[in-house]
Motif scaffolding. Structure first.
Motif, PDB file in Angstrom:
ATOM      1  N   ASN A 261       1.459 -14.059  10.221  1.00  0.00           N
ATOM      2  CA  ASN A 261       2.586 -13.751   9.872  1.00  0.00           C
ATOM      3  C   ASN A 261       2.929 -12.210  10.203  1.00  0.00           C
ATOM      4  O   ASN A 261       2.011 -11.544  10.659  1.00  0.00           O
ATOM      5  N   ALA A 262       4.393 -11.967  10.158  1.00  0.00           N
ATOM      6  CA  ALA A 262       4.707 -10.358  10.570  1.00  0.00           C
ATOM      7  C   ALA A 262       5.194  -9.739   9.229  1.00  0.00           C
ATOM      8  O   ALA A 262       5.817 -10.470   8.415  1.00  0.00           O
ATOM      9  N   ILE A 263       5.006  -8.577   9.185  1.00  0.00           N
ATOM     10  CA  ILE A 263       5.675  -7.749   8.149  1.00  0.00           C
ATOM     11  C   ILE A 263       6.310  -6.587   8.987  1.00  0.00           C
ATOM     12  O   ILE A 263       5.972  -5.926   9.869  1.00  0.00           O
ATOM     13  N   THR A 264       7.562  -6.147   8.207  1.00  0.00           N
ATOM     14  CA  THR A 264       8.309  -4.953   8.828  1.00  0.00           C
ATOM     15  C   THR A 264       8.113  -3.964   7.412  1.00  0.00           C
ATOM     16  O   THR A 264       8.669  -4.453   6.465  1.00  0.00           O
ATOM     17  N   VAL A 265       7.766  -2.746   7.895  1.00  0.00           N
ATOM     18  CA  VAL A 265       7.554  -1.979   6.799  1.00  0.00           C
ATOM     19  C   VAL A 265       8.658  -0.701   6.937  1.00  0.00           C
ATOM     20  O   VAL A 265       8.594  -0.169   8.173  1.00  0.00           O
ATOM     21  N   ASN A 266       9.454  -0.612   6.042  1.00  0.00           N
ATOM     22  CA  ASN A 266      10.471   0.631   6.314  1.00  0.00           C
ATOM     23  C   ASN A 266      10.369   1.528   5.273  1.00  0.00           C
ATOM     24  O   ASN A 266       9.511   1.556   4.212  1.00  0.00           O
ATOM     25  N   ASP A 267      10.851   2.739   5.788  1.00  0.00           N
ATOM     26  CA  ASP A 267      10.731   3.919   4.756  1.00  0.00           C
ATOM     27  C   ASP A 267      11.830   3.807   3.563  1.00  0.00           C
ATOM     28  O   ASP A 267      12.605   2.828   3.707  1.00  0.00           O
ATOM     29  N   ASN A 269      14.649   5.206   3.380  1.00  0.00           N
ATOM     30  CA  ASN A 269      15.799   5.210   4.101  1.00  0.00           C
ATOM     31  C   ASN A 269      16.201   3.843   4.695  1.00  0.00           C
ATOM     32  O   ASN A 269      17.346   3.724   5.300  1.00  0.00           O
ATOM     33  N   GLY A 270      15.261   2.871   4.601  1.00  0.00           N
ATOM     34  CA  GLY A 270      15.486   1.599   5.421  1.00  0.00           C
ATOM     35  C   GLY A 270      15.252   1.596   6.823  1.00  0.00           C
ATOM     36  O   GLY A 270      15.217   0.578   7.440  1.00  0.00           O
ATOM     37  N   ASN A 271      14.513   2.788   7.395  1.00  0.00           N
ATOM     38  CA  ASN A 271      14.112   2.567   8.879  1.00  0.00           C
ATOM     39  C   ASN A 271      12.681   2.055   8.861  1.00  0.00           C
ATOM     40  O   ASN A 271      11.967   2.544   8.272  1.00  0.00           O
ATOM     41  N   PRO A 272      12.557   1.594  10.103  1.00  0.00           N
ATOM     42  CA  PRO A 272      11.305   1.130  10.318  1.00  0.00           C
ATOM     43  C   PRO A 272      10.158   2.286  10.195  1.00  0.00           C
ATOM     44  O   PRO A 272      10.316   3.485  10.763  1.00  0.00           O
ATOM     45  N   GLN A 273       9.162   2.302   9.654  1.00  0.00           N
ATOM     46  CA  GLN A 273       8.056   3.308   9.428  1.00  0.00           C
ATOM     47  C   GLN A 273       7.107   2.873  10.672  1.00  0.00           C
ATOM     48  O   GLN A 273       6.138   2.103  10.445  1.00  0.00           O
ATOM     49  N   VAL A 274       7.180   3.873  11.455  1.00  0.00           N
ATOM     50  CA  VAL A 274       6.365   3.512  12.980  1.00  0.00           C
ATOM     51  C   VAL A 274       4.858   3.848  12.622  1.00  0.00           C
ATOM     52  O   VAL A 274       4.269   3.406  13.304  1.00  0.00           O
ATOM     53  N   ASP A 275       4.567   4.505  11.700  1.00  0.00           N
ATOM     54  CA  ASP A 275       2.896   4.770  11.492  1.00  0.00           C
ATOM     55  C   ASP A 275       2.259   3.821  10.320  1.00  0.00           C
ATOM     56  O   ASP A 275       1.431   4.207  10.086  1.00  0.00           O
ATOM     57  N   ALA A 276       3.273   2.770   9.851  1.00  0.00           N
ATOM     58  CA  ALA A 276       2.610   1.995   8.980  1.00  0.00           C
ATOM     59  C   ALA A 276       1.111   1.435   9.317  1.00  0.00           C
ATOM     60  O   ALA A 276       0.508   0.925   8.476  1.00  0.00           O
ATOM     61  N   TYR A 277       0.952   1.236  10.517  1.00  0.00           N
ATOM     62  CA  TYR A 277      -0.262   0.314  11.057  1.00  0.00           C
ATOM     63  C   TYR A 277      -1.158   1.233  11.312  1.00  0.00           C
ATOM     64  O   TYR A 277      -2.256   0.716  12.018  1.00  0.00           O
ATOM     65  N   ASP A 278      -1.286   2.610  11.208  1.00  0.00           N
ATOM     66  CA  ASP A 278      -2.236   3.435  11.157  1.00  0.00           C
ATOM     67  C   ASP A 278      -3.218   3.441  10.454  1.00  0.00           C
ATOM     68  O   ASP A 278      -2.946   3.444   9.140  1.00  0.00           O
ATOM     69  N   PRO A 279      -4.434   3.221  10.743  1.00  0.00           N
ATOM     70  CA  PRO A 279      -5.450   3.251   9.656  1.00  0.00           C
ATOM     71  C   PRO A 279      -5.610   4.470   8.593  1.00  0.00           C
ATOM     72  O   PRO A 279      -5.092   5.486   9.188  1.00  0.00           O
ATOM     73  N   ILE A 280      -5.783   4.383   7.307  1.00  0.00           N
ATOM     74  CA  ILE A 280      -5.756   5.535   6.516  1.00  0.00           C
ATOM     75  C   ILE A 280      -7.318   5.790   5.867  1.00  0.00           C
ATOM     76  O   ILE A 280      -7.941   4.901   6.050  1.00  0.00           O
ATOM     77  N   GLU A 281      -7.183   6.764   5.433  1.00  0.00           N
ATOM     78  CA  GLU A 281      -8.546   7.325   4.752  1.00  0.00           C
ATOM     79  C   GLU A 281      -8.556   7.084   3.698  1.00  0.00           C
ATOM     80  O   GLU A 281      -7.628   7.382   2.562  1.00  0.00           O
ATOM     81  N   LEU A 282      -9.208   6.305   2.794  1.00  0.00           N
ATOM     82  CA  LEU A 282      -9.173   5.984   1.422  1.00  0.00           C
ATOM     83  C   LEU A 282      -9.610   7.071   0.664  1.00  0.00           C
ATOM     84  O   LEU A 282     -10.808   7.717   1.015  1.00  0.00           O
ATOM     85  N   GLN A 283      -8.997   7.410  -0.512  1.00  0.00           N
ATOM     86  CA  GLN A 283      -9.382   8.504  -1.445  1.00  0.00           C
ATOM     87  C   GLN A 283     -10.221   8.036  -2.431  1.00  0.00           C
ATOM     88  O   GLN A 283     -10.348   8.743  -3.726  1.00  0.00           O
ATOM     89  N   TYR A 284     -10.978   7.187  -2.415  1.00  0.00           N
ATOM     90  CA  TYR A 284     -11.863   6.513  -3.341  1.00  0.00           C
ATOM     91  C   TYR A 284     -13.022   5.468  -2.653  1.00  0.00           C
ATOM     92  O   TYR A 284     -12.831   5.470  -1.486  1.00  0.00           O
ATOM     93  N   ASP A 285     -14.051   5.263  -3.491  1.00  0.00           N
ATOM     94  CA  ASP A 285     -15.040   4.509  -2.774  1.00  0.00           C
ATOM     95  C   ASP A 285     -15.450   3.498  -3.779  1.00  0.00           C
ATOM     96  O   ASP A 285     -14.964   3.399  -4.934  1.00  0.00           O
ATOM     97  N   TYR A 286     -16.280   2.615  -3.423  1.00  0.00           N
ATOM     98  CA  TYR A 286     -16.583   1.284  -4.268  1.00  0.00           C
ATOM     99  C   TYR A 286     -17.618   1.453  -5.314  1.00  0.00           C
ATOM    100  O   TYR A 286     -18.324   2.501  -5.138  1.00  0.00           O
ATOM    101  N   LEU A 287     -17.738   0.501  -6.116  1.00  0.00           N
ATOM    102  CA  LEU A 287     -18.860   0.430  -6.998  1.00  0.00           C
ATOM    103  C   LEU A 287     -20.007   0.567  -6.430  1.00  0.00           C
ATOM    104  O   LEU A 287     -21.043   1.314  -7.020  1.00  0.00           O
TER     105      LEU A 287
END
Length: 293
Positions: A261-267, A269-287
């Protein structure tokens, strides 16, 4: 028993801080049915724990913690189950509600789910089984019951009127301090913690990123210990963490790759968020911190 109707509500949420740096992304997926379950054993006792975890270790704000109430069910022959009490409550609501009632409750936000991590000790005998839902997929792995090398210390405290002694150990990258009571002679505790001459009533890692504290006890309980009958992705501990990490650094891409399936991510203001699919760095770690090795 399984509900015959299905409602899938999907919302993409992006959280950020003032500098514009993304902290975390979430997919709010609500699936309005209860999977069929298999009963493993009757329970003898149950304990409710307040579970808190830090979702941003780089900040100092006290609200950077998520929480859930977790239920430890004690069965025969050392079998136990540690799972979200909130999810059990939601399952109960879904099973006795009509489709219209479920829709109304979902719209009102009354069916938010809790932690999907479930830990079974001594299932099968001598082993630990971890099940968890990641996005739309269910994962399952088992391992030998981990041995924890506890060092008893002199600290004492009181939890729910029970006198508790302290102990410490290093376990998979974190130093844990726990308080256990010999007044409840169960060698069990929250999550994967176990192996002391009494129930572990309170536990925290040395950084305070993860805490468990018993807040309720039912000494005569009759809730069965169950497991979902779902098509689990059978894996090992490293495979589970790899899938969870891939999902949490880029949930939108993971969802599309695993469901088609597809997802559209908007900011805002309702505009497509072009960097939504860029991997992010997590600010936490696991147990468990040794998953990176």
């Amino acid at each position: 028993m399984k509900k015959t109707f299905l409602i899938l509500a999907l919302a993409a949420v992006t959280a950020s801080i003032a500098s514009g740096k993304i902290v975390r992304r979430q997919l709010c997926i609500f699936q309005a049915y209860v999977p069929e379950t298999e009963t493993l054993a009757p329970e003898n006792m149950e304990f409710v724990y307040d579970y808190r975890c830090c979702v941003d270790t780089t900040a100092t704000l006290s609200d950077n913690y998520s929480s859930d109430n977790m239920l430890l069910q004690i069965g025969p022959d050392g079998l136990s189950k540690f799972s979200s009490y909130k999810n059990l409550t939601v399952d109960s609501i879904l099973m006795r509600s009509t489709q219209e009632q479920v829709v109304d409750a979902a719209i009102e936000g009354k069916l938010s789910t809790g932690e999907f991590m479930t830990i079974y000790k001594n299932y099968p005998a001598g082993r630990l089984t971890h099940t968890e839902k990641i996005c739309q997929d269910w994962f399952c792995y088992d391992e030998e019951m981990p041995g924890l090398d506890w060092n008893l210390t002199d600290s004492v405290t009181n939890v729910l009127g029970y006198e508790c002694q302290s102990a410490r150990c290093m376990f998979r990258g974190r130093e844990w301090t726990v308080f256990y009571t010999e007044e409840i002679p169960l060698m069990d505790g929250p999550w994967k913690l176990h192996g002391l001459p009494g129930l572990i009533m309170k536990a925290s890692d040395d950084k305070g990123h993860y805490t468990f504290e018993c807040i309720g006890i039912k000494s005569k309980a009759d809730r069965p210990i169950t497991i979902y009958k779902v098509p689990f992705n059978k894996t090992d501990r490293n495979g589970y963490y790899d899938a969870r990490h891939r999902y949490e650094i880029n949930p939108y891409a993971y969802y599309e790759a695993t469901t088609g399936n597809a997802i559209t991510v908007n900011d805002e203001n309702g505009n497509p968020q072009v960097d939504a699919y860029d991997p992010i760095e997590l600010q936490y770690d696991y147990l468990e911190l040794d998953w990176k090795k």
